[in-house]
Design a protein around this motif. Sequence first.
Motif, short mmCIF file in Angstrom:
data_model
loop_
_atom_site.label_atom_id
_atom_site.label_comp_id
_atom_site.label_asym_id
_atom_site.label_seq_id
_atom_site.Cartn_x
_atom_site.Cartn_y
_atom_site.Cartn_z
N ASP A 1 5.17 -27.29 -14.92
CA ASP A 1 4.43 -27.45 -16.18
C ASP A 1 3.59 -28.71 -16.04
N ILE A 2 2.48 -28.58 -15.31
CA ILE A 2 1.73 -29.76 -14.94
C ILE A 2 0.34 -29.86 -15.58
N ALA A 3 -0.19 -28.75 -16.07
CA ALA A 3 -1.49 -28.72 -16.76
C ALA A 3 -2.61 -29.41 -15.97
N GLN A 4 -2.77 -28.99 -14.73
CA GLN A 4 -3.86 -29.49 -13.89
C GLN A 4 -4.71 -28.28 -13.43
N PRO A 5 -6.00 -28.51 -13.12
CA PRO A 5 -6.84 -27.38 -12.71
C PRO A 5 -6.29 -26.64 -11.48
N ASN A 6 -5.59 -27.34 -10.59
CA ASN A 6 -5.07 -26.69 -9.37
C ASN A 6 -3.57 -26.35 -9.51
N GLN A 7 -3.17 -25.98 -10.72
CA GLN A 7 -1.76 -25.67 -11.00
C GLN A 7 -1.15 -24.65 -10.03
N ILE A 8 -1.90 -23.60 -9.73
CA ILE A 8 -1.35 -22.53 -8.89
C ILE A 8 -1.17 -23.02 -7.45
N GLU A 9 -2.17 -23.75 -6.97
CA GLU A 9 -2.09 -24.31 -5.61
C GLU A 9 -0.87 -25.23 -5.49
N ILE A 10 -0.63 -26.07 -6.51
CA ILE A 10 0.52 -26.99 -6.48
C ILE A 10 1.82 -26.19 -6.43
N LEU A 11 1.89 -25.12 -7.22
CA LEU A 11 3.11 -24.31 -7.25
C LEU A 11 3.37 -23.69 -5.87
N ILE A 12 2.33 -23.11 -5.28
CA ILE A 12 2.50 -22.44 -3.98
C ILE A 12 2.93 -23.44 -2.91
N LYS A 13 2.28 -24.59 -2.88
CA LYS A 13 2.63 -25.61 -1.87
C LYS A 13 4.10 -26.01 -1.98
N ASN A 14 4.56 -26.19 -3.23
CA ASN A 14 5.95 -26.62 -3.43
C ASN A 14 6.93 -25.51 -3.08
N CYS A 15 6.55 -24.26 -3.34
CA CYS A 15 7.43 -23.14 -2.97
C CYS A 15 7.50 -23.01 -1.44
N GLU A 16 6.36 -23.24 -0.77
CA GLU A 16 6.38 -23.20 0.70
C GLU A 16 7.32 -24.26 1.25
N ALA A 17 7.32 -25.42 0.60
CA ALA A 17 8.14 -26.53 1.12
C ALA A 17 9.61 -26.42 0.73
N TYR A 18 9.92 -25.82 -0.43
CA TYR A 18 11.31 -25.87 -0.92
C TYR A 18 11.96 -24.50 -1.10
N ALA A 19 11.27 -23.44 -0.69
CA ALA A 19 11.80 -22.08 -0.57
C ALA A 19 12.74 -21.61 -1.69
N PRO A 20 12.26 -21.58 -2.93
CA PRO A 20 13.13 -21.14 -4.02
C PRO A 20 13.28 -19.60 -4.07
N LYS A 21 14.27 -19.12 -4.88
CA LYS A 21 14.34 -17.68 -5.15
C LYS A 21 13.31 -17.34 -6.23
N TYR A 22 13.25 -18.21 -7.25
CA TYR A 22 12.38 -17.97 -8.40
C TYR A 22 11.45 -19.15 -8.63
N ALA A 23 10.33 -18.84 -9.30
CA ALA A 23 9.43 -19.90 -9.75
C ALA A 23 8.97 -19.55 -11.16
N MET A 24 8.78 -20.56 -11.98
CA MET A 24 8.22 -20.33 -13.31
C MET A 24 7.03 -21.26 -13.50
N LEU A 25 5.94 -20.68 -14.01
CA LEU A 25 4.71 -21.45 -14.17
C LEU A 25 4.23 -21.37 -15.61
#
Length: 214
Positions: free
Chosen positions: A139-163
């Motif tokens: 919940d970051i409210a930045q123009p590149n919100q989706i890119e930030i989410l994907i980068k973090n999922c690549e690094a921390y390999a979760p089962k789920y993500a919520m945006l």
Amino acid sequence: MKVKKIYEGVYLIDGKLATLNLAPGFKVYGEKLIKIKGKEYRIWNPFRSKLGAAIKKGMDPKLKKDYEVLYLGAASGTTASHVSDICRDGMVYCVEISPRVFRDLVKVCERRMNMIPILADANKCDYPFVGKVDYVYQDIAQPNQIEILIKNCEAYAPKYAMLALKARSIDVTRKPVEIFKEAERELKERFELIDKRRLEPFHKDHMMFLLRWA
Ligand code: SAM
């Protein structure tokens, strides 16, 4: 008063959303505390929390008691504290970039053994002591919100993500509906879409996406 469990760790008390207080006697944002049969619950205000709003709108957050959650954009810990109530046997790593709100976040974390404050930029995906997690909440409210989410999922390999997507942070000149459609297309390239909810009347021009990391 009637307590009804609706999802793991999430309750309705006379129609109001609540979690079981992991730090009895302590409030985080002025929320009401209610004792029922020896247990203390915290009323969860959906106008103050996008996750609360999404649950009120019918979304099952799929959080589990023992989950490790990477929470990006924790601010002063309003929503993160409810996640800490739900994931009481797990851990909530709370990433926040602003030193001003971070001070309040630290005070909340001091009362809760499963909340760790991390002063960092979520763009950099580099947090001390954090390994693989079960869940990334963003919940970051930045123009590149989706890119930030994907980068973090690549690094921390979760089962789920919520945006929590804020249309006006992406582009103030375009219609929110168009922004949400485009975001959904982009998200589906990397995630399986489990659920999505508009957050009105609690939060204007916001969409919550629940995703499975593929
Ligand atoms: N999730 C919070 C809640 O429900 O209690 C509210 C979060 S607020 C909408 C967004 C937060 O993201 C702000 O506190 C802001 O400082 C933080 N933020 C913005 N950019 C960030 C970044 N690159 N890394 C980490 N936090 C960031």
